[in-house]
Design an enzyme around this catalytic site. Structure first.
Site, PDB file in Angstrom:
ATOM      1  N   HIS A  69      38.347 -70.830   2.313  1.00 19.82           N
ATOM      2  CA  HIS A  69      37.588 -71.232   3.504  1.00 19.82           C
ATOM      3  C   HIS A  69      36.775 -72.491   3.242  1.00 19.82           C
ATOM      4  O   HIS A  69      36.263 -72.689   2.148  1.00 19.82           O
ATOM      5  CB  HIS A  69      36.634 -70.095   3.931  1.00 19.82           C
ATOM      6  CG  HIS A  69      37.322 -69.024   4.714  1.00 19.82           C
ATOM      7  ND1 HIS A  69      36.852 -67.728   4.772  1.00 19.82           N
ATOM      8  CD2 HIS A  69      38.447 -69.050   5.470  1.00 19.82           C
ATOM      9  CE1 HIS A  69      37.661 -67.009   5.531  1.00 19.82           C
ATOM     10  NE2 HIS A  69      38.634 -67.782   5.967  1.00 19.82           N
ATOM     11  N   HIS A  72      33.584 -72.674   1.453  1.00 22.97           N
ATOM     12  CA  HIS A  72      33.627 -72.393   0.013  1.00 22.97           C
ATOM     13  C   HIS A  72      34.349 -73.476  -0.780  1.00 22.97           C
ATOM     14  O   HIS A  72      34.144 -73.597  -1.978  1.00 22.97           O
ATOM     15  CB  HIS A  72      34.269 -71.026  -0.246  1.00 22.97           C
ATOM     16  CG  HIS A  72      33.457 -69.900   0.318  1.00 22.97           C
ATOM     17  ND1 HIS A  72      32.670 -69.084  -0.436  1.00 22.97           N
ATOM     18  CD2 HIS A  72      33.262 -69.511   1.620  1.00 22.97           C
ATOM     19  CE1 HIS A  72      32.022 -68.230   0.355  1.00 22.97           C
ATOM     20  NE2 HIS A  72      32.375 -68.468   1.609  1.00 22.97           N
ATOM     21  N   ASP A 159      32.872 -63.747  -0.156  1.00 22.29           N
ATOM     22  CA  ASP A 159      32.943 -63.063   1.137  1.00 22.29           C
ATOM     23  C   ASP A 159      33.911 -61.895   0.972  1.00 22.29           C
ATOM     24  O   ASP A 159      34.913 -62.029   0.273  1.00 22.29           O
ATOM     25  CB  ASP A 159      33.528 -63.989   2.212  1.00 22.29           C
ATOM     26  CG  ASP A 159      32.640 -65.188   2.515  1.00 22.29           C
ATOM     27  OD1 ASP A 159      31.469 -65.178   2.120  1.00 22.29           O
ATOM     28  OD2 ASP A 159      33.145 -66.137   3.154  1.00 22.29           O
ATOM     29  N   ASP A 191      27.731 -60.734  -0.533  1.00 21.09           N
ATOM     30  CA  ASP A 191      27.893 -61.298   0.811  1.00 21.09           C
ATOM     31  C   ASP A 191      26.996 -60.555   1.803  1.00 21.09           C
ATOM     32  O   ASP A 191      27.102 -59.337   1.948  1.00 21.09           O
ATOM     33  CB  ASP A 191      29.375 -61.148   1.205  1.00 21.09           C
ATOM     34  CG  ASP A 191      29.694 -61.642   2.609  1.00 21.09           C
ATOM     35  OD1 ASP A 191      28.839 -62.298   3.235  1.00 21.09           O
ATOM     36  OD2 ASP A 191      30.830 -61.363   3.072  1.00 21.09           O
ATOM     37  N   HIS A 360      39.964 -59.904  17.816  1.00 25.93           N
ATOM     38  CA  HIS A 360      39.350 -60.518  16.640  1.00 25.93           C
ATOM     39  C   HIS A 360      38.613 -59.443  15.845  1.00 25.93           C
ATOM     40  O   HIS A 360      38.014 -58.540  16.430  1.00 25.93           O
ATOM     41  CB  HIS A 360      38.357 -61.614  17.052  1.00 25.93           C
ATOM     42  CG  HIS A 360      37.569 -62.149  15.887  1.00 25.93           C
ATOM     43  ND1 HIS A 360      38.156 -62.918  14.908  1.00 25.93           N
ATOM     44  CD2 HIS A 360      36.273 -62.005  15.525  1.00 25.93           C
ATOM     45  CE1 HIS A 360      37.239 -63.222  13.991  1.00 25.93           C
ATOM     46  NE2 HIS A 360      36.094 -62.680  14.342  1.00 25.93           N
ATOM     47  N   SER A 362      36.001 -59.257  12.202  1.00 26.36           N
ATOM     48  CA  SER A 362      35.287 -60.069  11.229  1.00 26.36           C
ATOM     49  C   SER A 362      35.944 -59.977   9.856  1.00 26.36           C
ATOM     50  O   SER A 362      36.687 -59.039   9.566  1.00 26.36           O
ATOM     51  CB  SER A 362      33.843 -59.588  11.152  1.00 26.36           C
ATOM     52  OG  SER A 362      33.176 -60.183  10.063  1.00 26.36           O
ATOM     53  N   HIS A 364      33.927 -59.975   7.202  1.00 32.06           N
ATOM     54  CA  HIS A 364      32.793 -59.639   6.342  1.00 32.06           C
ATOM     55  C   HIS A 364      32.416 -58.162   6.451  1.00 32.06           C
ATOM     56  O   HIS A 364      32.507 -57.553   7.516  1.00 32.06           O
ATOM     57  CB  HIS A 364      31.580 -60.497   6.714  1.00 32.06           C
ATOM     58  CG  HIS A 364      31.831 -61.965   6.558  1.00 32.06           C
ATOM     59  ND1 HIS A 364      31.633 -62.624   5.368  1.00 32.06           N
ATOM     60  CD2 HIS A 364      32.279 -62.895   7.444  1.00 32.06           C
ATOM     61  CE1 HIS A 364      31.943 -63.906   5.533  1.00 32.06           C
ATOM     62  NE2 HIS A 364      32.340 -64.084   6.772  1.00 32.06           N
TER      63      HIS A 364
END
Ligand SMILES: [Zn+2]
Ligand SMILES: [Zn+2]
Length: 546
Positions: A69, A72, A159, A191, A360, A362, A364
């Site tokens: 990502h 990162h 993450d 995270d 969608h 997440s 995390h």
């Protein structure tokens, strides 16, 4: 006594630009080198990077990239341009994405790129020993980093989420986490992004199920917009396209690039005959099209935004089409995303997004997952990372409830110097850790003044005062030029008179120094304008001597 200094340069008190330095006797391992996307107050700035000047004072043995990502890996090219880095360590997909980035920046030879794998034997680097643990996330090939340091054993989670049914079957390795807990973890950097959210984050497979429910019923085009890096999301959409006889067009530069890299490295499975080029879509009936595109954040030049504005050369939407926005707007992007949804709806498309359909999830961990990791790892101390302050605080609370003593939890900000030793963890100092802006072609700490000026220009416009001073210290009536400033004639007339009066007074007092004349004009006119209009346009006094 043996210690390790941990210095977060980014990612604390914010979501984005993650970067953490582990330093021992002048040698350092850096975990991640991320960027942040500029918020609205950073007008005209392209990218925001951590301030990595600290790295000039140490020898960087390696930068470890946990996953691909941008928050990162995005700062890596800018770091490599300025800092000598022994090697860059990353898993296969992350390395593939990074190589293409470094290639674009002409930096392929800047450092050694080394592939790592969670099954590798521990890696010795100076005073450090590194291991990697597989963690599920919204991009494949994500790893946590275990750092054996002279100050103790640290687990840096990256993450993560505890997806028990990930699309590629690569679960978070809870067995390794438990084993680490048995060995003893002195400090956990975890995270915090979703630490305020109760429950569990659903599996990525949930989105595939939503695609299987939605797409087969549609009679027109289907567009799916997501982050280009969400390889499994894109794969799941394409799988449904294949099952329902739709051809797939990949639209948007970063989407094409990521799909190519993921396919060539074996992270995606898409037969060639399924793909059509965007420019060939006109030969495919709408109900046989699936368009995967960038723009889920409403980015101004992205494919979806251009499509929404009827400005895309190859793709249009019309009545009967369906647009699935398979992402959550990053804070700050909501208005743009809403604008895109409105325009697509006006063009007749049905727009499905996370608020009205399960399209969608997440990447995390939520509360219960964080509790689980704390329970498995049983860290002696915690330093919450990756998140705004409230998220760090929520993570700290979960750790306290999980048995980590409050005195062993350090909530710090970017630039904190945190020391870990056999005596535990504590903050011992603070260094400068601001931001570095990338503005067009130049990189640097573009001064706050420049940003303030841009903000003023965009909000309140500019007022230029042109004053002519003659050799005999007389002056003509100043001229005013206003741009982007809703000038009302009476205010402008009054401003002109005020400028003339101030100038007259100054000249009568024998003030001839150009700089002083400009300063006084600036202040007097600025104050008057503010009193009359409550605005602060940028005021540029230009004094011309004739
Ligand atoms: Zn992140
Ligand atoms: Zn991430």
């Amino acid at each position: 006594m043996d210690t390790v200094q941990i210095v977060p340069l980014g990612g604390l008190g914010e979501v984005g630009k993650n970067m953490t330095v582990y330093e021992c006797r002048g040698e350092a391992i850096v975990v991640d080198a991320g960027l942040a996307f500029p918020r609205d107050e950073h007008l005209g700035v392209d990218l925001v990077l951590p301030d990595f000047n600290y790295l000039r004072e140490v020898q960087v043995l390696a930068i470890v990239l946990t996953h691909g990502h941008e928050d990162h890996v995005g700062a890596l090219p800018y770091v490599l341009r300025e800092i000598r880095v022994g090697q860059v360590l990353a898993t296969r997909l992350t390395l593939g994405l990074v190589k293409s980035k470094l290639d674009e920046h002409g930096l392929m030879n800047a450092t050694e790129l080394r592939e790592i794998d969670p099954n590798d034997a521990p890696l010795e680097l100076g005073p450090f020993r590194l291991e990697f643990v597989r963690m599920a996330h919204s991009i494949p090939d994500n790893v946590a980093v275990v750092l054996e340091t002279p100050g103790g054993r640290v687990l840096h989670t990256s993450d993560y989420k505890l997806d028990h049914t990930p699309v590629d079957g690569m679960r978070t390795d809870v067995g390794r986490l438990a084993e680490l807990g048995n060995r003893g973890v002195d400090l956990l950097l975890g995270d915090s992004t979703n630490a305020e959210r109760p429950g569990f984050t659903p599996s990525e497979r949930v989105v595939g199920e939503a695609f299987r429910q939605i797409i087969p019923l549609r009679r027109g085009r289907v567009l799916v917009s997501s982050f280009a890096s969400n390889v499994h999301r894109v794969q799941q959409a394409i799988d449904v396209a294949i099952q329902t006889g739709r051809k797939v067009a990949i639209v948007g530069r970063s989407m094409r690039k990521n799909v190519n890299i993921a396919r060539s490295l074996g992270y995606m499975d898409v037969p060639d005959d399924v793909i059509v080029r965007p420019q060939d879509l006109e030969d495919v009936p709408p109900h046989e099209q699936l368009i995967v595109c960038t723009g889920s954040q409403g980015e101004p030049l992205s494919a979806l935004t251009r499509i929404a504005y009827n400005d895309h050369p190859a793709v249009k939407v019309e009545s009967g089409d369906t647009v699935i926005i398979s992402a959550k707007p990053v804070p700050g992007n909501e208005l743009r995303v809403h604008d895109a949804i409105n325009r697509l709806s006006r063009n007749g498309a049905e727009v499905l997004h996370q608020e009205i359909a399960p399209v969608h999830v997440s990447g995390h961990a939520c509360e219960e997952e964080i509790r689980t990791v704390i329970g498995l790892v049983r860290p002696k101390a915690l330093m919450p990372v990756h998140g705004e302050f409230r998220m760090l605080a929520a993570h700290a609370r979960l750790a306290r409830e999980g048995g980590v003593p409050a005195s062993s939890i350090v909530i710090v900000e970017n630039g904190a110097v945190v020391e870990l030793s056999r005596d535990g963890v504590r903050q011992t100092g603070q260094i400068d850790a601001g931001v570095t802006f990338v503005d067009g072609l130049s990189v640097g700490d573009l001064s706050d003044v420049a940003l303030r000026d841009r903000r003023r220009l965009s909000e309140d416009g500019v007022l230029i005062i042109v004053a002519t001073v003659n050799g005999d210290a007389s002056s003509a009536m100043p001229e005013l030029i206003a741009r982007g400033f809703p000038e009302s004639e009476p205010v402008l007339a009054e401003t002109r008179e005020e400028a003339a009066r101030v100038l007259r007074e100054l000249l009568d007092d024998d003030v001839v120094e150009m700089k002083l004349l400009q300063e006084h004009l600036h202040d007097a006119v600025g104050q008057l304008i503010y009193e009359r209009t409550r605005r602060r346009p940028m005021i540029l006094p230009v004094v011309v001597e004739v």
